[in-house]
Design a protein around this motif. Sequence first.
Motif, PDB file in Angstrom:
ATOM      1  N   VAL A 250      10.433 -20.378  14.550  1.00  0.00           N
ATOM      2  CA  VAL A 250       9.268 -21.196  16.057  1.00  0.00           C
ATOM      3  C   VAL A 250       9.116 -22.432  14.546  1.00  0.00           C
ATOM      4  CG1 VAL A 250       6.629 -21.795  16.141  1.00  0.00           C
ATOM      5  CG2 VAL A 250       7.568 -20.161  17.249  1.00  0.00           C
ATOM      6  N   TYR A 251       9.351 -22.080  13.044  1.00  0.00           N
ATOM      7  CA  TYR A 251       8.869 -22.558  11.792  1.00  0.00           C
ATOM      8  C   TYR A 251       9.548 -23.008  12.498  1.00  0.00           C
ATOM      9  CZ  TYR A 251       7.635 -22.750   6.832  1.00  0.00           C
ATOM     10  OH  TYR A 251       6.786 -22.909   5.609  1.00  0.00           O
TER      11      TYR A 251
ATOM     12  N   VAL B  19       3.421 -21.340  14.287  1.00  0.00           N
ATOM     13  CA  VAL B  19       4.133 -19.655  13.586  1.00  0.00           C
ATOM     14  C   VAL B  19       3.229 -18.549  13.137  1.00  0.00           C
ATOM     15  CG1 VAL B  19       5.376 -19.078  10.983  1.00  0.00           C
ATOM     16  CG2 VAL B  19       5.413 -21.600  12.055  1.00  0.00           C
ATOM     17  N   VAL B  20       2.813 -18.372  13.112  1.00  0.00           N
ATOM     18  CA  VAL B  20       1.631 -17.758  12.308  1.00  0.00           C
ATOM     19  C   VAL B  20       1.248 -16.460  13.959  1.00  0.00           C
ATOM     20  CG1 VAL B  20      -1.347 -17.050  12.179  1.00  0.00           C
ATOM     21  CG2 VAL B  20      -0.042 -18.848  10.665  1.00  0.00           C
ATOM     22  N   LEU B  21       0.280 -17.729  14.887  1.00  0.00           N
ATOM     23  CA  LEU B  21       0.905 -17.098  16.393  1.00  0.00           C
ATOM     24  C   LEU B  21       2.276 -15.072  16.205  1.00  0.00           C
ATOM     25  CD1 LEU B  21      -0.203 -16.067  18.614  1.00  0.00           C
ATOM     26  CD2 LEU B  21       0.653 -17.415  20.092  1.00  0.00           C
ATOM     27  N   MET B  22       3.113 -16.315  15.720  1.00  0.00           N
ATOM     28  CA  MET B  22       4.589 -15.311  16.357  1.00  0.00           C
ATOM     29  C   MET B  22       4.895 -14.508  15.066  1.00  0.00           C
ATOM     30  SD  MET B  22       5.630 -17.001  18.558  1.00  0.00           S
ATOM     31  CE  MET B  22       6.819 -16.337  19.037  1.00  0.00           C
ATOM     32  N   PHE B  23       4.421 -14.944  13.976  1.00  0.00           N
ATOM     33  CA  PHE B  23       4.532 -13.277  13.021  1.00  0.00           C
ATOM     34  C   PHE B  23       3.368 -12.217  13.743  1.00  0.00           C
ATOM     35  CE2 PHE B  23       5.500 -16.235   9.501  1.00  0.00           C
ATOM     36  CZ  PHE B  23       6.940 -15.877   9.550  1.00  0.00           C
TER      37      PHE B  23
ATOM     38  N   PHE C 228     -10.920 -19.576  11.621  1.00  0.00           N
ATOM     39  CA  PHE C 228      -9.044 -20.867  11.020  1.00  0.00           C
ATOM     40  C   PHE C 228      -9.145 -20.145   9.465  1.00  0.00           C
ATOM     41  CE2 PHE C 228      -9.237 -22.843   7.359  1.00  0.00           C
ATOM     42  CZ  PHE C 228      -7.882 -23.700   7.194  1.00  0.00           C
ATOM     43  N   HIS C 229      -9.327 -18.385   9.140  1.00  0.00           N
ATOM     44  CA  HIS C 229      -8.903 -17.941   7.846  1.00  0.00           C
ATOM     45  C   HIS C 229      -7.610 -17.136   8.447  1.00  0.00           C
ATOM     46  CE1 HIS C 229     -11.257 -19.213   4.626  1.00  0.00           C
ATOM     47  NE2 HIS C 229     -11.938 -19.660   4.667  1.00  0.00           N
ATOM     48  N   LEU C 230      -8.210 -17.053   9.914  1.00  0.00           N
ATOM     49  CA  LEU C 230      -7.186 -15.670  10.017  1.00  0.00           C
ATOM     50  C   LEU C 230      -5.799 -16.966  10.662  1.00  0.00           C
ATOM     51  CD1 LEU C 230      -9.086 -13.435  12.330  1.00  0.00           C
ATOM     52  CD2 LEU C 230      -7.953 -13.066  10.031  1.00  0.00           C
ATOM     53  N   ALA C 231      -6.344 -18.138  11.131  1.00  0.00           N
ATOM     54  CA  ALA C 231      -4.876 -18.621  11.398  1.00  0.00           C
ATOM     55  C   ALA C 231      -3.888 -19.331  10.095  1.00  0.00           C
ATOM     56  CB  ALA C 231      -5.192 -19.476  12.183  1.00  0.00           C
ATOM     57  N   THR C 232      -4.282 -18.724   9.526  1.00  0.00           N
ATOM     58  CA  THR C 232      -4.231 -20.317   8.327  1.00  0.00           C
ATOM     59  C   THR C 232      -3.076 -19.201   7.134  1.00  0.00           C
ATOM     60  OG1 THR C 232      -5.519 -20.533   7.190  1.00  0.00           O
ATOM     61  CG2 THR C 232      -5.737 -22.188   8.691  1.00  0.00           C
ATOM     62  N   GLY C 233      -2.007 -19.878   6.707  1.00  0.00           N
ATOM     63  CA  GLY C 233      -1.313 -19.064   5.459  1.00  0.00           C
ATOM     64  C   GLY C 233      -0.581 -18.086   5.651  1.00  0.00           C
ATOM     65  N   GLY C 234      -1.012 -17.285   4.591  1.00  0.00           N
ATOM     66  CA  GLY C 234      -0.280 -15.943   4.879  1.00  0.00           C
ATOM     67  C   GLY C 234      -0.482 -14.345   5.937  1.00  0.00           C
ATOM     68  N   VAL C 235      -1.795 -14.970   5.821  1.00  0.00           N
ATOM     69  CA  VAL C 235      -2.592 -13.914   6.628  1.00  0.00           C
ATOM     70  C   VAL C 235      -1.809 -13.334   7.453  1.00  0.00           C
ATOM     71  CG1 VAL C 235      -4.648 -13.022   7.952  1.00  0.00           C
ATOM     72  CG2 VAL C 235      -4.744 -14.906   6.469  1.00  0.00           C
ATOM     73  N   MET C 236      -1.122 -13.233   8.439  1.00  0.00           N
ATOM     74  CA  MET C 236      -0.779 -12.545   9.793  1.00  0.00           C
ATOM     75  C   MET C 236       0.661 -12.073   9.080  1.00  0.00           C
ATOM     76  SD  MET C 236      -2.485 -12.131  11.965  1.00  0.00           S
ATOM     77  CE  MET C 236      -3.838 -12.714  12.593  1.00  0.00           C
TER      78      MET C 236
END
Lengths: 549, 344
Positions: free
Chosen positions: B30-31, B211-215, B260-268
Motif C-alpha cells: 500500500v505504501y 498504510v497504518v491500517l495495513m500494518f 489521529f495519534h493512533l493513525a499517524t507515524g510509527g504507532v502501528m
Amino acid sequence: MTRQLYEFNGGVHPEEHKHASTSRPIGIAPLPRILIVSLRQHIGQPAKPIVAVGEQVLKGQMIGQAEGYVSVAVHAPTSGTVTAIAGHAAAHPSGLTDLCITIAPDGADRWIEHSALDYRNMDPSHLRNQLRDLGIAGLGGAVFPSFIKLNPGATQKVPTLVLNGGECEPWITCDDMLMRERAAEILAGAAVMRYMLHSDEVLVGIEDNKPEAIAAMQAAASQCDFPVEVVTVPTLYPGGGAKQLIKTLTGKEVPSGGRSTDVGVATFNVGTAYALHRAVNHGEPLISRIVTVTGNVHRPQNFEVLIGTPLAELVRLTGATRDDTSGYVMGGPMMGFDLISTDVPMVKATNCILVKSLALFPPPPPAMPCIRCTRCAQACPADLQPQELYWFARAKNFGKTQEYHLFDCIECGCCSYVCPSHIPLVQYYRYAKSEIWAKEKDKKAADLARERHEFRQLRIEREQQERAAKLALKASAKLAEASPESPDDAANAAKKAAIQAALERAKEKKEGVTPRNIENLPPEKLQEIAEIEARRAKIRAMAKDAVEK
Amino acid sequence: MLSSPYIAEQSSVSIIMLKVLAALVPGIAVYVWLFGPAILVTLTLASVTALVLETIAVRLRGWPAKPFLMDGSALVTAWLLALSLPPIAPWWLIVVGTFFAIVVAKHLYGGLGNNLFNPAMVGYAVLIISFPVQMTQWSAPLSLAGAHLSLLDSAQYIFTGILPDGLKLDAISSATPLDTLRTQLQLEHTVREITRLPIFGNLGGTGGEAVVLMFLLGGLYLWLARIITWHIPAAFIAGLWITGGLFHISDPDRYISPWFHLATGGVMLGAFFIATDPVTGATTPRGKLIFGAGIGILTYLIRTLGGYPDGVAFAVLLMNIMVPLIDAYTQPKVYGHKQKEPAE
C-alpha cells in the motif's frame, strides 16, 4: 453429568502415535531365560536382599525387604535359583549399576503360598505394612511406595481419590490398554484405596483421545457398589501429570514442596490400582506390569511383563530388530531416557520401551541463541519463566535459578519442545539442579569439617586448661599437703557435658537435613543423591575417627 | 548425550522472522501504491547493507555465518528501520542507520538475543539526532504530489541526489501530518483549522492512514499466528489513546484527537512489529502490559511536549532500559505458589 473442569497453564500437543500399539491386545510375555531384579525399584531406599546365591526361590517370594521408611519389598517374579546378587546395568540414564538379584527360572513358575487379605478386618497400619511387603509402588513413573500414600494421616481422610488414566505422553498406551481390558479390576483396587483413605468421591481422569478406555471404565463404574465418576479431560500434554490432573479435575494446586493430600486429593495411576487389587484380593505381590513396546519395531504391542525381564528379550517379542534402530528409551519421547544396554532389566517404573530410529526421532538442529520469545513460558505447565531459568543456569547463577523456582520444574519437556532456537532447555535445568544438589552436599561437608575443627580447638583448649588445672592442683597440693576436692573439677565436668550436649544437638540438626523435592525425581538423580549421602557418611566417619585419635 | 525430550515442534527462528517479514508486505504494498516506489529502493538498500554487515560481524566473532544469516533477524531489523525512514532520503543515511542498528546496537551488545536496545530504533535515533534535515524528506502522497518518481528516478535521486530535469524536491516531498501539526500549532492555529489542510486524511494523514491500517492488519496476523501476544500492542495503543484522550478533553483546540495519534507515524508499526521485538521487550505477561503502556504514554508525551515529531523510537528505547527491572518485578506466580508461599 458433566463436571466443571479447570485449565492448567501451557501444555503442548505432540503427535500421539498411540494407535501404533493399541491394535493388539495385551500380550503375556513368555518366561524369559533370565530375570534380573533390581533392588532399587522404587523411590527411596533400595530393598535389602534376604536371599543367598544358590537359594531356590518361589514365584512371589520376597527376595528383598523394605529398608527404611520410604521403601518397599521386592519379590521373585518366577520360581528358580538365585544365581547372582551383584551390580548390574540398570534403568537409569547414567548407566550406573544397581544391586540386582539374578534368578535363573526353573520353568515351573511355582507360586509361593498366598491368599487374599481380609483388609476390612485389619488394623490399618498392619494393612499398610502388608502392602509394603507386597511391593506396591506407584506405576505411573514416580514409583513412590503406595503404603505411604494410603495413610490418611492426621486428617483421618482424603476426600478426593483420583485415578490417573491421563497417559498424556505420546506413544505410551499401557494404561489405555489396561483400562480397556481390566477396568473392573482397576476399580476393585480403587475400592481398597477408597476404604483406606475414607474418600468421599472417586474420580477417574482419562484424556479424550482414549474413547475405548473411557467406555470400558464407565461400564465398569456402573457395576460398582460405590460412586465412581469417569471424567474425560482434554488431551494436552502433560495433562496426565499428577499436579496437572489435580488442577484440571479440582482446580486446586498442590502447594510447592507439598503433597497432593495437602489439598485433600490422593492420586494413583490406574496401573497401581490394578496392582493393589491383585495384592489385596489375591495376595499377589507386584511382580509384573504392562509395558508398551513401540517405535521402530515390527509389531508394536503391550505386554504383561515380569519385573526383571531384560530389555532384549522383551523387544524380541515385537519382531526382529530393525537395522536402523538407533537406541532404546524407557518411557515416552517427552520425559523418557536412553537405556545404554539391552541387558537392562524392566523395573516397576517401566511403562514403555520406545525403540528409536533416526527417522522417527531425528536429532535436533544446532541450538541458536535464545531470543526471549517466551514460547517456553507460554507452554510451561508449572507457570515458570523458562527463558530466565535458562539464562541463569547458563550463567551458573544457581542462586537465581532457585529464586525463579527451578525446583518447581517437573522436567516435562514442553519448553524444549516448543523452542524455536532448539535449545535443550530441560538439560540445562537438570544440570542446574544437580549442581545445586552437589553444592549443597559440599556445603554440608564443609560445615562438618568446620564443626570438626572447632571441636578439636575446643578439645585442645580444654585439655590445656585441664593440664593447667592439674599442674596448679599439683602445685597447690605440694604447697598445702592435703586440700579437699577442688570445686573446679565439678565445674569442668558440667561445662564438658554442656559442650557435648550442644555438639550432639548440632550434629542431630545437621543430620536431620534431608534433600528436598525428591518426590518426582528420576532414578538417576536418586542414585546420585544416595551416592552423595554415602560420601557424606564416609566423611563424617572419617571426621569422627580423627576426633577420636 | 542427548536427553529427553526427543521430539520437537517444527519451528525455528527463521520461520518466525519470515512470518514477521510476510506480515509487513501488505503495508509495504500500500505504501508503494500511495507514495510511489521509492520505499522499495530504501528497503533493498537497507537489506543488502544489513546482510553484508551481519556477515562481517558474524565472521569476525568466529561464528558459523550460514545459520545466523538464515535466521532472518538482520532482514527484519533492516525492514523496520527502512520503513521508519523517509523513503527518499539519501543512500548514506540508510547505510549509516543500518550500521548503527546491526553493528553497534546488535553485535557490539552480543549479537542475536543479547542486545539491550531495539536495533532498528537505535539506528533511527542516531539518524534523527544527527541528520534532522534529511530525516524530514518524506515522500508526498501521490494524490497530493505535483509529480511522480518512477523506480529508476527514485533510485537515481537516492544515490546521486539528482532529480529528473525540471523537477523540484518540493513537488515530490512534503512534511508529515505530525510535522505539520507541530509547526502549525506553533503558529497559534487551532487543531480544527490545521486538520483542514490537505495532508490530513479522515483519521490520520492522507495515504499514511491506509498504510497504518495495513500494518495493523499485519500485526493482527502475527497475533493470530502466535508470533506475538496481544499484551504489548494492546497496552501500547491503550496507553497512547488514553493519554491522548485526556489531553484532548482538556483542550481540544490544542490537543488533537487520540485517534489521529493512533493513525499517524510509527504507532502501528511500533506497536505490532517494533515494541514486540522479543529480545529487547519485557517477557512476563504483566511486564508486557507495563512495557507497552509505557511506550504508548512516552510516545504521546514526546510527540506533544518534546522536540521530535515522532516519539515511538525514543519511547521504545527508554522502555528497553526498564525491561530487566520490569521483568524482575512482574514474575508470575508459579504453580503451587498461588495459595500461599511456603514458609521458608
